[in-house]
Design an enzyme around this catalytic site. Structure first.
Site, short mmCIF file in Angstrom:
data_model
loop_
_atom_site.label_atom_id
_atom_site.label_comp_id
_atom_site.label_asym_id
_atom_site.label_seq_id
_atom_site.Cartn_x
_atom_site.Cartn_y
_atom_site.Cartn_z
N ALA A 65 0.85 -1.19 0.00
CA ALA A 65 0.00 0.00 0.00
C ALA A 65 0.88 1.24 0.00
O ALA A 65 2.06 1.19 0.36
CB ALA A 65 -0.91 0.00 1.22
N GLY A 111 -0.18 -5.27 0.51
CA GLY A 111 -1.38 -5.23 -0.32
C GLY A 111 -1.18 -5.89 -1.66
O GLY A 111 -2.15 -6.38 -2.27
N GLU A 114 -1.66 -9.53 -1.06
CA GLU A 114 -3.10 -9.72 -0.85
C GLU A 114 -3.86 -9.64 -2.18
O GLU A 114 -4.82 -10.40 -2.40
CB GLU A 114 -3.61 -8.67 0.13
CG GLU A 114 -3.11 -8.93 1.55
CD GLU A 114 -3.38 -7.75 2.47
OE1 GLU A 114 -4.06 -7.96 3.50
OE2 GLU A 114 -2.90 -6.63 2.19
N GLU A 134 3.51 -6.06 7.04
CA GLU A 134 2.80 -5.02 7.79
C GLU A 134 3.25 -4.92 9.25
O GLU A 134 3.20 -3.85 9.86
CB GLU A 134 1.28 -5.28 7.73
CG GLU A 134 0.65 -5.03 6.38
CD GLU A 134 0.65 -6.24 5.47
OE1 GLU A 134 -0.06 -6.22 4.46
OE2 GLU A 134 1.38 -7.22 5.77
#
Length: 259
Positions: A65, A111, A114, A134
């Protein structure tokens, strides 16, 4: 049409390229919004039979992200960001009735990992790297990372990767079942195209049911067996099932029409 992604349709297969190479294709609000928009087209446009998601440049699929958008977030803002992205993009990919695969060309972190895991399966270049770092930011994954990683590679290894923040190389990702195949970087997109051309030659209604039923199994849904039997029965009423049986008996290739 889009500011952060590129799209190209070839033989019914839409290639969606996240195009922020200067930011290693990091997911920001604009990318999430535009991915959501293009996914609507994948669902709705009959000429789109399948999709591939990849990243631009030689280094990164999606390197996470965009951390610059995290400043100023509180608990409500963080939860809202995660839920909105899940609904607009990640869950929409997972539940798409048409096949969506990830062509992982480089770093797939946070992300990005993911996003790849939300796809129905993953083909990786041999330079790809996967991870959920993260924890290094004092956070957990927010776009399904704890759930999908555990389902794909098992609890113990998922715990290790999530708590250490360590990366997997493509070979280890293949061994663990995180990816289906590893290719040379130059062959990545052509290999994805080849696989999807095989899939979209099959009966579209059967493919969509397979996606939904496997997702039920992945979630250990107790209704999975009953839903499978129902889908099996329903498809006998389709023209495609009749065509499939006729083609088999006549020793010819079937021509499926999605009806």
């Amino acid at each position: 049409m889009y500011q952060t992604i590129l799209t190209a349709l070839n033989n019914g297969i839409l290639t969606i390229t996240i195009n922020r190479p200067d930011k290693l294709n990091a997911l920001n609000k604009a990318v999430i919004a535009e991915l959501g928009q293009v996914l609507e087209l994948v669902y709705l446009e009959p000429e789109i039979k399948a999709a591939v998601i990849t990243g631009s440049g030689p280094k990164s699929f999606v390197a996470g992200a965009d951390i610059s958008e995290f400043s100023g977030l509180d608990s409500r803002g963080g939860e809202a960001m995660a839920l909105q992205a899940q609904a607009k993009v990640f869950d929409k990919i997972e539940n798409c009735p048409k096949p969506v695969i990830a062509a992982v060309n480089g770093f797939a972190l946070g992300g990005g990992c993911e996003l790849a895991m939300a796809c129905h399966f993953r083909i990786a270049a041999d330079q790809a790297r996967f991870g959920q770092p993260e924890v290094n930011l004092g956070l957990t994954p927010g776009y399904g990372g704890t759930q999908r990683l555990t389902r794909l590679i098992g609890k113990g290894k998922a715990m290790e990767l999530l708590m250490t923040g360590n990366m997997l190389d493509a070979g280890e990702a293949l061994r663990l079942g995180l990816v289906n195949e590893v290719t040379a970087p130059k062959a990545l997109l052509s290999r994805c195209q080849e696989i999807l051309e095989t899939i979209i030659a099959k009966a579209p209604l059967a493919i969509s049911r397979i996606i939904a039923l496997v997702n039920l199994a992945d979630r250990c849904d107790p209704e999975g067996m009953a839903r499978e039997a129902r889908a099996f029965g329903e498809l006998f009423d389709t023209a495609d099932a009749k065509e499939g049986a006729a083609a088999f008996l006549e020793k010819r290739k079937p021509v499926f029409r999605g009806a």
